[in-house]
Structure formats: structure tokens, C-alpha cells
Design a protein around this motif. Sequence first.
Motif, PDB file in Angstrom:
ATOM      1  N   PHE A 222       0.691  -1.166  -0.337  1.00  9.95           N
ATOM      2  CA  PHE A 222       0.122  -0.248   0.415  1.00  9.95           C
ATOM      3  C   PHE A 222       1.030   1.072   0.024  1.00  9.95           C
ATOM      4  CE2 PHE A 222      -2.235  -3.285   2.526  1.00  9.95           C
ATOM      5  CZ  PHE A 222      -3.199  -3.246   1.977  1.00  9.95           C
ATOM      6  N   ASN A 223       1.726   0.892   0.001  1.00 12.47           N
ATOM      7  CA  ASN A 223       3.080   2.425   0.230  1.00 12.47           C
ATOM      8  C   ASN A 223       3.581   3.129  -1.408  1.00 12.47           C
ATOM      9  OD1 ASN A 223       4.271   4.192   0.874  1.00 12.47           O
ATOM     10  ND2 ASN A 223       5.790   2.900   2.417  1.00 12.47           N
ATOM     11  N   PRO A 224       3.096   3.430  -1.927  1.00 13.46           N
ATOM     12  CA  PRO A 224       3.460   4.202  -3.310  1.00 13.46           C
ATOM     13  C   PRO A 224       5.198   4.355  -3.805  1.00 13.46           C
ATOM     14  CG  PRO A 224       2.596   5.939  -2.137  1.00 13.46           C
ATOM     15  CD  PRO A 224       2.726   4.691  -0.868  1.00 13.46           C
ATOM     16  N   ALA A 225       6.009   4.472  -2.588  1.00 12.56           N
ATOM     17  CA  ALA A 225       7.398   5.199  -1.828  1.00 12.56           C
ATOM     18  C   ALA A 225       7.696   3.690  -2.197  1.00 12.56           C
ATOM     19  CB  ALA A 225       7.655   5.278  -1.149  1.00 12.56           C
ATOM     20  N   MET A 226       7.146   1.774  -2.343  1.00 12.33           N
ATOM     21  CA  MET A 226       8.036   0.897  -3.226  1.00 12.33           C
ATOM     22  C   MET A 226       7.124   0.268  -4.274  1.00 12.33           C
ATOM     23  SD  MET A 226       7.889  -0.268   1.356  1.00 12.33           S
ATOM     24  CE  MET A 226       9.170  -1.785   0.960  1.00 12.33           C
ATOM     25  N   GLY A 227       6.359   1.113  -4.743  1.00 14.09           N
ATOM     26  CA  GLY A 227       5.340   0.714  -5.831  1.00 14.09           C
ATOM     27  C   GLY A 227       4.394  -0.246  -5.556  1.00 14.09           C
ATOM     28  N   GLY A 228       4.147  -0.304  -4.573  1.00 19.23           N
ATOM     29  CA  GLY A 228       2.342  -0.284  -3.946  1.00 19.23           C
ATOM     30  C   GLY A 228       1.191   0.962  -4.186  1.00 19.23           C
ATOM     31  N   ASP A 229       0.082   0.720  -3.950  1.00 21.48           N
ATOM     32  CA  ASP A 229      -0.598   1.684  -4.041  1.00 21.48           C
ATOM     33  C   ASP A 229      -2.173   1.628  -2.660  1.00 21.48           C
ATOM     34  OD1 ASP A 229      -3.073   3.166  -5.092  1.00 21.48           O
ATOM     35  OD2 ASP A 229      -4.022   1.471  -6.774  1.00 21.48           O
ATOM     36  N   PRO A 230      -1.682   2.732  -2.480  1.00 23.31           N
ATOM     37  CA  PRO A 230      -3.277   2.939  -1.576  1.00 23.31           C
ATOM     38  C   PRO A 230      -4.425   2.496  -1.340  1.00 23.31           C
ATOM     39  CG  PRO A 230      -2.384   5.710  -2.117  1.00 23.31           C
ATOM     40  CD  PRO A 230      -1.251   4.358  -2.419  1.00 23.31           C
ATOM     41  N   ILE A 231      -4.851   2.697  -2.511  1.00 17.45           N
ATOM     42  CA  ILE A 231      -5.924   2.716  -3.202  1.00 17.45           C
ATOM     43  C   ILE A 231      -7.000   0.841  -3.133  1.00 17.45           C
ATOM     44  CG2 ILE A 231      -8.430   2.716  -4.919  1.00 17.45           C
ATOM     45  CD1 ILE A 231      -7.194   5.732  -3.357  1.00 17.45           C
ATOM     46  N   ALA A 232      -5.853   0.426  -3.221  1.00 19.03           N
ATOM     47  CA  ALA A 232      -5.953  -1.608  -3.293  1.00 19.03           C
ATOM     48  C   ALA A 232      -6.488  -1.726  -1.548  1.00 19.03           C
ATOM     49  CB  ALA A 232      -4.752  -2.238  -3.034  1.00 19.03           C
ATOM     50  N   TYR A 233      -5.778  -1.057  -0.542  1.00 18.97           N
ATOM     51  CA  TYR A 233      -6.412  -1.172   0.681  1.00 18.97           C
ATOM     52  C   TYR A 233      -7.714  -1.420   1.104  1.00 18.97           C
ATOM     53  CZ  TYR A 233      -6.628  -0.633   5.721  1.00 18.97           C
ATOM     54  OH  TYR A 233      -7.381  -0.805   7.213  1.00 18.97           O
ATOM     55  N   GLN A 234      -7.758   0.206   0.386  1.00 17.82           N
ATOM     56  CA  GLN A 234      -9.585   0.927   0.580  1.00 17.82           C
ATOM     57  C   GLN A 234     -10.387  -0.370   0.019  1.00 17.82           C
ATOM     58  OE1 GLN A 234      -9.855   4.305  -1.069  1.00 17.82           O
ATOM     59  NE2 GLN A 234      -8.434   5.426   0.160  1.00 17.82           N
ATOM     60  N   HIS A 235      -9.938  -0.505  -1.308  1.00 20.96           N
ATOM     61  CA  HIS A 235     -10.687  -2.343  -1.819  1.00 20.96           C
ATOM     62  C   HIS A 235     -11.004  -3.281  -0.657  1.00 20.96           C
ATOM     63  CE1 HIS A 235     -12.371  -0.757  -5.634  1.00 20.96           C
ATOM     64  NE2 HIS A 235     -11.088  -0.507  -6.429  1.00 20.96           N
ATOM     65  N   LEU A 236      -9.752  -3.474  -0.231  1.00 20.53           N
ATOM     66  CA  LEU A 236      -9.813  -4.678   0.382  1.00 20.53           C
ATOM     67  C   LEU A 236     -10.841  -3.866   1.610  1.00 20.53           C
ATOM     68  CD1 LEU A 236      -6.174  -6.085   0.308  1.00 20.53           C
ATOM     69  CD2 LEU A 236      -8.472  -6.741  -0.686  1.00 20.53           C
ATOM     70  N   PHE A 237     -10.506  -3.366   2.483  1.00 22.88           N
ATOM     71  CA  PHE A 237     -11.129  -2.812   3.717  1.00 22.88           C
ATOM     72  C   PHE A 237     -12.990  -2.606   3.310  1.00 22.88           C
ATOM     73  CE2 PHE A 237     -13.012   0.041   6.726  1.00 22.88           C
ATOM     74  CZ  PHE A 237     -12.900  -0.040   7.487  1.00 22.88           C
ATOM     75  N   TRP A 238     -13.147  -1.823   2.435  1.00 18.52           N
ATOM     76  CA  TRP A 238     -14.661  -1.908   2.077  1.00 18.52           C
ATOM     77  C   TRP A 238     -15.348  -3.265   1.408  1.00 18.52           C
ATOM     78  CZ3 TRP A 238     -16.157   1.361   5.024  1.00 18.52           C
ATOM     79  CH2 TRP A 238     -15.846   2.310   5.309  1.00 18.52           C
ATOM     80  N   PHE A 239     -14.754  -4.579   1.504  1.00 20.61           N
ATOM     81  CA  PHE A 239     -14.871  -5.567   0.835  1.00 20.61           C
ATOM     82  C   PHE A 239     -15.712  -5.859   1.658  1.00 20.61           C
ATOM     83  CE2 PHE A 239     -15.130  -9.596  -0.204  1.00 20.61           C
ATOM     84  CZ  PHE A 239     -16.087  -9.622  -1.526  1.00 20.61           C
ATOM     85  N   THR A 240     -14.449  -5.875   2.481  1.00 20.56           N
ATOM     86  CA  THR A 240     -15.266  -6.263   4.052  1.00 20.56           C
ATOM     87  C   THR A 240     -16.341  -6.024   4.783  1.00 20.56           C
ATOM     88  OG1 THR A 240     -13.018  -7.579   4.533  1.00 20.56           O
ATOM     89  CG2 THR A 240     -14.260  -7.186   6.343  1.00 20.56           C
ATOM     90  N   PHE A 241     -16.487  -4.370   5.002  1.00 18.23           N
ATOM     91  CA  PHE A 241     -16.633  -3.562   5.368  1.00 18.23           C
ATOM     92  C   PHE A 241     -18.416  -2.916   5.146  1.00 18.23           C
ATOM     93  CE2 PHE A 241     -13.012  -4.399   8.169  1.00 18.23           C
ATOM     94  CZ  PHE A 241     -13.572  -4.750   9.283  1.00 18.23           C
ATOM     95  N   HIS A 242     -18.956  -2.735   3.875  1.00 22.09           N
ATOM     96  CA  HIS A 242     -20.164  -2.480   3.437  1.00 22.09           C
ATOM     97  C   HIS A 242     -20.469  -3.573   4.407  1.00 22.09           C
ATOM     98  CE1 HIS A 242     -23.031   0.681   2.763  1.00 22.09           C
ATOM     99  NE2 HIS A 242     -23.312  -1.535   1.877  1.00 22.09           N
ATOM    100  N   PRO A 243     -20.525  -5.175   3.391  1.00 22.68           N
ATOM    101  CA  PRO A 243     -21.087  -5.902   4.725  1.00 22.68           C
ATOM    102  C   PRO A 243     -21.065  -5.881   5.749  1.00 22.68           C
ATOM    103  CG  PRO A 243     -19.823  -6.639   2.254  1.00 22.68           C
ATOM    104  CD  PRO A 243     -19.188  -5.397   3.053  1.00 22.68           C
ATOM    105  N   GLU A 244     -20.153  -6.044   6.407  1.00 22.77           N
ATOM    106  CA  GLU A 244     -19.538  -5.819   7.547  1.00 22.77           C
ATOM    107  C   GLU A 244     -21.763  -5.007   8.434  1.00 22.77           C
ATOM    108  OE1 GLU A 244     -17.545  -7.149   9.906  1.00 22.77           O
ATOM    109  OE2 GLU A 244     -17.947  -6.137  11.621  1.00 22.77           O
ATOM    110  N   VAL A 245     -21.792  -4.095   7.363  1.00 22.34           N
ATOM    111  CA  VAL A 245     -23.289  -3.460   8.084  1.00 22.34           C
ATOM    112  C   VAL A 245     -23.995  -4.128   7.655  1.00 22.34           C
ATOM    113  CG1 VAL A 245     -24.754  -1.616   7.357  1.00 22.34           C
ATOM    114  CG2 VAL A 245     -22.456  -1.185   6.661  1.00 22.34           C
ATOM    115  N   TYR A 246     -23.930  -4.820   7.237  1.00 22.04           N
ATOM    116  CA  TYR A 246     -25.256  -6.178   7.121  1.00 22.04           C
ATOM    117  C   TYR A 246     -25.017  -6.902   7.756  1.00 22.04           C
ATOM    118  CZ  TYR A 246     -26.433  -3.301   2.864  1.00 22.04           C
ATOM    119  OH  TYR A 246     -27.187  -2.055   1.920  1.00 22.04           O
ATOM    120  N   ILE A 247     -24.212  -7.433   8.224  1.00 21.35           N
ATOM    121  CA  ILE A 247     -23.826  -8.557   9.682  1.00 21.35           C
ATOM    122  C   ILE A 247     -24.521  -7.633  10.860  1.00 21.35           C
ATOM    123  CG2 ILE A 247     -22.000  -9.621  10.627  1.00 21.35           C
ATOM    124  CD1 ILE A 247     -20.038  -9.318   8.219  1.00 21.35           C
ATOM    125  N   LEU A 248     -24.121  -6.609  10.521  1.00 17.96           N
ATOM    126  CA  LEU A 248     -24.264  -6.437  12.249  1.00 17.96           C
ATOM    127  C   LEU A 248     -25.733  -5.889  11.961  1.00 17.96           C
ATOM    128  CD1 LEU A 248     -21.877  -2.820  12.284  1.00 17.96           C
ATOM    129  CD2 LEU A 248     -21.309  -5.393  13.628  1.00 17.96           C
TER     130      LEU A 248
END
Lengths: 508, 87, 151
Positions: A222-248
Motif C-alpha cells: 500500500f506504499n507508493p514509495a515501494m510501488g504499492g497503491d493505497p487504493i488497493a487497501y480501500q477496496h479490500l477494507f470496504w469489501f469487508t466492511f460494507h457487508p459488515e453493515v449488513y452483518i451488524l
Amino acid sequence: MVLELQKPRPIWQIMFSTHHTDVGLLYLITSLAFMFMGGALALLLRVELFSPGVQLIADSMTYNRIFTVHGTTLIFLFILPSASAFGNYLVPIMVRYKDMAYPKLNAVAFWMIPPAGALIWLGFADFTWYAYPTYSVISAPGPAADMWIFGLKILGISSILGAINFVVTIMKCKHPDLPLSKMPLLAWSYLTSSLIILVAVPTFAAALLMLLTDRLGASGFFNPAMGGDPIAYQHLFWFTFHPEVYILVIPAIGFMYEIFPRFSRKPIFSHSSGVFAFTLLAIVGFSSWAHHMYASGMSFTEKTVFMVGTLAAVPASAMHVFNFLATMWGGRIKFATPIMWAVGGIALFFSAGAGGVVNAAMPLDFMSHDTYWVVGHFHLFVMGTILFGTVGFIYYFFPYVTGRMYNEVMGKVHFILSFIGTVLVFFTQHILGLFGMPRRIYDYPPIPEWVQMNIIISIGAFIIGIGMAIFLVNLIWSSAKGKPADMDDPFELGGKYYFPYQAKNPSH
Amino acid sequence: MKVIIGFGLVLALLIVLPSVQNVMAAGDTPGEYLDRKELIWGLFYRLMIVAFTVGTVVSGMIVWLVLRFRESNPKAKPTSYEAEGNW
Amino acid sequence: MKQKGIGKMSGHSNWPEWIYVAVVIALMCYVGAEAWNVERLIEHVPEDAKLITVTGQQWLWTFEHEDGTKEIGELHLEKGEAYRFEIHSKDVIHSFNIHEYTVLMDAVPGRVNHVWFSPNVAGEFDIQCREYCGLIHYNMRGTLFVEDKGA
């Protein structure tokens, strides 16, 4: 059920028990403790925001840490465990089995929560509950951030274990005479929310590991200084945590499906539409995650896809509301405390849902994203719907756990204060967001509208706080000194209940 | 019946296609720029009209249900399930 | 079919629920169509829009005009012109926001994001950061000055 206060046992007998009612009791007490702790943090935040300038919290770092732990605690240490608490009590009874499918695993899943809670509270991280890189990778101070990551990791494993247990109990241990289609809707809510957990949570578990190795400098996902992409984390995070709304929210809707028919003296309007809506929500809930990321530079096509995915979840939620109202129609409703919470819950569920539709409309994101509008929206959801359903169910369940009745007057006062407070705080926050106040700010310039609305919000928060103090007194006082309840019909409704205290604890 | 539906479809297409084209071409005049503030707030107000209309219906419905079907309402009568005590 | 059977057993019609669901779906279609149309209009960048390079870093905004003039914390623009922002970040995620003109776009390290607007009222407006970025996030503010042409 567990009538601890009438037939006391040594505390270690409960702690080391694997019986589902004992584990349920542990879950319930832990989650309530964390609810009061997280709520207290919210009050600190509201004191600080009462007016511009320094009120109570000396520096912004402390403030940032407080809102991070507030969010993490209430979502992961209150709402999730409180749902597991009632699931433990009721799912085995509803599928007519003697216990959960894996009792030891059940106890293990619970005992992961206290150490995780300790990690989160002792670390007191500051990178908000979503820990976006690159802030969380290059800027967030350790060891708090690392402790948060480990705490969340443990909680993730705990909820996966719990979910496996619920799914196996329902699918494999259900009594052969009970077809799945006739299973009570509360058990259905546990089946669907557990399945969502099994699909959604592993993604976040992976993201957490990547975040940790990124922090250690070993990788650069997730660190662009090492060739990563912070947006990738946002996708992984919200893929869990939007459904999490329904889990709750799904268990909270399940609680309302218990409360409405009971107090309306009439069966649920349509069992099959409830089942259908739960299942649909569980599937469609996965199509909307990136609506949290409209402002991160998504293309028009991506935005359109996720807007449609978000709007597609609305009919399923609306079907539940229809089902509740149609159940009340033609009933003879006894307005005891639990159904008052449930009715308040649907009113606020509608408001939160309407706000959600507005959020899904992509151009409005330019105006509302990361302002207090969003804070108001999701708090209306987690407090107005999920907490209202859960607290209503706690009142409903109180006599079965303690053998005594809660104080009805205090329960109603608690409801009225909470309802007024919730409307005052979270509706005002929507308007404040339209005036452009960003979230997560420690201090704000003295813009007159902002100041006025922040004062209203802080007053509302203290009204909720008073209500919660009454709740605490009611829980403690009534469980020790309350009027003994008639266990066949504690609410004097006149019907036969199918699960009063069928669960026999071997220790009693 | 088929003829009517077919005719309706053709008519709809005749109306929809030009307006789609019209919409697609908007915002291309040089020197004149769209006011994004006006567009976004306009959308917001239109959605608020819908939301508050539906909200009035839903909350009115809830209030009416609560008042009409409460136990203490003079018109309240036992539901058909109460005789067996099983619901 | 099954739904119908159960509906009959419990002695009520399912039509109200079907109509209700149809109304909800129709409303969602309306919301989606309206939003799609507005988004499409505002994403269309005018060809003669002037480029402003915005850089976010902890905890200030830097602006660079097409002619190379740099400003820190302040941005001077002309009324009636169209401007296209190219948004960069040096360290963590920020979010560039002029609330008065509903301009908002994240500044993501390693990416370049775009947003455009055309100021039509002269005056001073707040620029703020809307994405949590650490210690002084609350005070990562700037001012936009919109001036009449030739002033």
C-alpha cells in the motif's frame, strides 16, 4: 436460561463453562461493558466539540486516539459480541439442539475478545477505525497502531469461528422435523449474517497482514514509495466492511422479528418474505462496497456500477419495514419497553436508509463525503437501528436471564431520552455536514452555524448519556432487587412462548 | 394487444432517442461553463422532496398504527390468535 | 409459487407487498437516473479549462498555476474562468475541498486525480482537508480568493 442471581455459582464455573447459555451470558456482559466504555468516549468527544477552542482534551493526538477507539470499540467489541450473545442463547433452542455444534470452539471464540479488547484499549491507536494507508503505514505512531492491528486480527478470527459455529449448528444440528423454511426468522438472521462473515471477513484479515508487513517495511503493498497503491487497501477494507453493515444490522432486524409479533399478539405477517429479504440482502450487500470511495478518483463507470449496486440493496431492506408494519396492523399491541424500542428503531431505520439512498447518488458525494453528514448517517444506522433493536431485545430478554423484571418506568424513560437524543444529535449532524464541517477534526473555526449546531449536538449527546446511565442503574438494580418475573409470561401477554427457559444448564 | 404494445414501444423510442442525444450533447458550448454547485444542490433538493414525501407517508403510517392498534385504544379487540394463545 | 401458498394459508393477500416493492424499485430507478445524469454533466471537463496543480502534504496545500506561479495556503482565481485541478499528494491521503463550490477530490499518493469547476461569485472561500491525515488535519485549511477579471 441462566438464572445466576437466583442460584449463584462461583464465577469460575461460568467462565470455564462451554454451555451455550453461559457463553452467551459472558458475551452479553462483555459487550455491555464495552458499550458503556465506548459511549463514555463519545461524550468526551462531544465536550471537546461543544465550542471552538480547547475544552477538555489538551491536544489533537489524544482526540484522534479517542475517536479511533470509540469507533473500534462500539463496532467490534459491542455490536458484534452482543449479536453473538443472543445467538448463543437462542439459536440452539430455535433449531432444537442441546447446545452449539462446537461448544469448545464457542468458548474459544468468546475468550479471544477480552485480549483483543485489551490490545485496542491499551494501545489507543490514532488512525481512525479504518486505518487507511499511507497514513497508517508511514505516519501512525507505534506500538499503538500495531496493537490495534493485532487486536482486530484476533477479533476477525473470533467472528469467523463464531460464524462457522452458527452455520454448522443451523445446517447440521437442526432437528429433522424442522424444515429450514419454518425456522424462526431470528435463526435465519444468524444464518445469513454468519454466511456474510465467512465471505467478507477473510479479505480484511488479509489486508491487515499486508498492512502489518508494510508497517514493518518488509513489503510495500500500500506504499507508493515501494510501488504499492493505497487504493488497493480501500477496496479490500470496504469489501469487508460494507457487508459488515449488513452483518451488524441483520441480527438487529432479527430481534425486531421476535419483538413485533410477540407484543402485537399476532404472527409475523410474512415469514417467507422475511427469509427472502435476508437472503437477498446477504447477496446484494456485496455489490456496493466502493460507494465509500467515490472521491478517491474513480471513473464514471465504476461509480455508476457501485451506485446501482447500492440502490439494489434498498428493496430488501424496505421489505423488512413492510413486514414489521404489516405485523402491527390488526394486532392488539401492548406497548411495553421492548416494542417501543423496536418501533423507534424502524422509524430511524427508515431515516438512515433514506439518507443512504441520497449518499449513493454519486454527485452528492462531492458535497457530503467525509463531512458530518456521513457521521450522522451511519450513526443513525448503528445507533438508531442496531442499538435500538439490541437494547429492545435486552429488555425483552432480561426476565429470562435474571428471573426478575426490569423497571418499566425506567425502561420507558430510557427509550424517550435515547430517541430524543438520537434525533437531536444525528439529524443535526446531517445538516452540519451540509454546511461543510469535515469529520475527525479536533477543533473548528468559529463559523456561527457550526458553533450553534455543535452545541445542539453536544446537548443531545448528553441526553443520550443520561438515558444510558438510567439503563445501567436499571440493569444492576433490577437484576438484584427487581420484582420476580412470571417465567411463562413475564410481559402478561397471554400467549405460549416457545423458548422461555427450555435451555437446561447442567449446572442448575 | 401486441399491436398496442409494439406501437407504444416505437413511440417511446421516438421520444427517448432524441432526448438522450440532446442530453449527451449538453455542456459543450465554449466559454459557458456548467455551474456544478447549482447542479449538485438541485439534485439534492429534488431527492429531498422525494425523501421527505416518502418519510411523511412512512412515519404517518407508523404513528397511525401505534395509535390505532395499541391495547388501550377503545376500538382494540383481541386478535384471532389470542384464543389459542399461540402465535 | 410457494410465497403465494403461504400467503393464502395465513389468510392475507400478498398484493400490497408486491405493489410496495414495485414502488420502491421505481423510486430507486428515478434516483439512479437523476444521479447518473448530473454526474455525467459535471464530469465533462471544458477544453479551455486552465490547469492548477494542487499538492497536499502534512499539513498544507500548495498550488501551482499554468504560468508557474506558486502559492501556499492561498489560491487566487478569476471569476468566470474554468479551472481544472490536478491533485497530488506527497505523503498520506488528503482530500482537497472547497465546500462552497462543492469541489472535492482525494489527494492520493502515487496517483493523480482531477476535478474541475468554474467560480461564478467573487469573494473569499474556505479550502479544507476532508480526509483524516494526522495531527493537524483539523487545521489544514486554506483560502480561495475569487477576483473579478482584470482586477
